[in-house]
Enzyme design. Structure first.
Site, PDB file in Angstrom:
ATOM      1  N   PRO A  86      58.485 -16.010 -42.626  1.00 55.13           N
ATOM      2  CA  PRO A  86      59.047 -14.832 -41.690  1.00 55.13           C
ATOM      3  C   PRO A  86      60.033 -14.257 -42.746  1.00 55.13           C
ATOM      4  CG  PRO A  86      59.510 -16.891 -40.758  1.00 55.13           C
ATOM      5  CD  PRO A  86      58.736 -17.134 -41.898  1.00 55.13           C
ATOM      6  N   GLU A 113      61.052 -26.197 -40.947  1.00 57.76           N
ATOM      7  CA  GLU A 113      62.073 -25.052 -41.121  1.00 57.76           C
ATOM      8  C   GLU A 113      61.797 -24.046 -42.522  1.00 57.76           C
ATOM      9  OE1 GLU A 113      64.793 -24.177 -39.172  1.00 57.76           O
ATOM     10  OE2 GLU A 113      63.601 -25.052 -37.917  1.00 57.76           O
ATOM     11  N   ARG A 151      38.665  -7.084 -44.945  1.00 63.31           N
ATOM     12  CA  ARG A 151      37.801  -5.595 -44.433  1.00 63.31           C
ATOM     13  C   ARG A 151      37.769  -4.818 -45.573  1.00 63.31           C
ATOM     14  NH1 ARG A 151      37.724  -4.913 -39.152  1.00 63.31           N
ATOM     15  NH2 ARG A 151      38.651  -2.815 -39.518  1.00 63.31           N
ATOM     16  N   ASP A 166      39.379   3.246 -42.465  1.00 73.01           N
ATOM     17  CA  ASP A 166      40.107   4.251 -43.011  1.00 73.01           C
ATOM     18  C   ASP A 166      41.202   5.074 -42.232  1.00 73.01           C
ATOM     19  OD1 ASP A 166      37.041   5.404 -44.712  1.00 73.01           O
ATOM     20  OD2 ASP A 166      38.656   4.132 -45.433  1.00 73.01           O
TER      21      ASP A 166
HETATM   22  N1  ADE Z   1      55.558 -18.717 -40.690  1.00 74.61           N
HETATM   23  C1  ADE Z   1      56.277 -18.305 -39.319  1.00 74.61           C
HETATM   24  N2  ADE Z   1      56.427 -17.315 -38.961  1.00 74.61           N
HETATM   25  C2  ADE Z   1      55.894 -16.580 -39.747  1.00 74.61           C
HETATM   26  C3  ADE Z   1      55.574 -15.018 -40.028  1.00 74.61           C
HETATM   27  N3  ADE Z   1      56.389 -14.047 -38.967  1.00 74.61           N
HETATM   28  N4  ADE Z   1      55.118 -14.391 -40.953  1.00 74.61           N
HETATM   29  C4  ADE Z   1      54.320 -15.432 -41.777  1.00 74.61           C
HETATM   30  N5  ADE Z   1      54.584 -16.707 -41.798  1.00 74.61           N
HETATM   31  C5  ADE Z   1      55.244 -17.146 -40.662  1.00 74.61           C
END
Ligand code: ADE
Length: 233
Positions: A86, A113, A151, A166
């Site tokens: 994230p 984590e 894709r 597109d």
């Molecule tokens: N792992 C946990 N959450 C994630 C996210 N939002 N994007 C990519 N990998 C992740």
């Protein structure tokens, strides 16, 4: 394009990789996918891939050793290494097109984590996020990245489907679509779509796409999806 996934849950990948457009790309050899069990790259008898964080705190962290060794084992010359997180660069249409140009993607799908930072330092992995939320693991995120990129590989989509792909490239959301019947529960299909006037239909669709983008994703209109614009305002 070759894709190597590194994961402790290989079984999560094949149902997605065997279905639909991606399944067809795998079957035809346009996508050469391999799914590797990270525990196979451990040296201890418990095949341990995680450990407690230095400095304390909740949860576990991916150990550097198995991940770095696995990347070294599967990476081909010129291969690009991604780690799902994230904290990463947000995935969008621009990044998906960029990844489709690579000869190989090695994608680390973590749990816990997070990752020992030395994994990123030593492999040169780029962190990629699929959105501002936290998943319980990177597996689904890794599949999303490959689906979006595949894709754009020549031959993966039929000509009908690639016209659709597109439309996001034009930086707009899709407008509303209708199919038969003409009236369903009292709701009529917009008259213009039945008119047979292709130019009028094209203009109406563009207008609808602009309206929808303005209402729902005004940020896309401010410069669109370019390399320097991650889609946030
Ligand atoms: N792992 C946990 N959450 C994630 C996210 N939002 N994007 C990519 N990998 C992740």
């Amino acid at each position: 394009m070759r894709v190597d996934f590194l994961t402790i849950f290989p079984e999560m990948f094949w149902p997605a990789l065997n279905s639909g457009v991606i399944g067809r790309a795998v079957d035809s050899g346009l996508l050469d996918v391999r799914v590797h069990q990270l525990r196979d790259y451990t040296a201890d008898k418990h095949r341990k891939v995680d450990d407690k964080p230095y400095g304390g705190g909740p949860g576990m962290v991916f150990r550097p050793e198995p991940v770095v060794i696995a990347v070294e084992a599967v990476r081909a010359p010129g291969g690009r290494v991604l780690v799902m997180s994230p904290q990463g660069r947000p995935l969008n249409d621009v990044l998906a097109r960029e990844l489709a140009l690579e000869s190989q993607l090695v994608i680390i799908a973590g749990r816990y984590e997070g990752y020992d930072e030395r994994i990123i330092t030593l492999t040169g992995a780029e962190e990629v996020s699929i959105g501002d939320f936290v998943l319980s693991g990177g597996e689904l995120a890794a599949l999303v990245v490959v689906d979006a990129a595949a894709r754009f590989l020549p031959g993966v989509l039929g000509s009908d489907e690639s016209a659709l792909a597109d439309s996001f490239g034009a930086g707009l959301l899709e407008g509303p679509q209708y199919t038969r019947p003409e009236v369903f529960r009292g709701i009529r299909v917009p008259e213009v779509l039945l008119s047979g006037d292709h130019e009028h239909v094209r203009q109406w669709r563009l207008e609808q796409a602009r309206l929808r983008t303005l209402e729902r994703r005004r940020d896309l209109l401010n410069g669109g999806l370019t390399a320097g614009n991650d889609g946030k305002e």
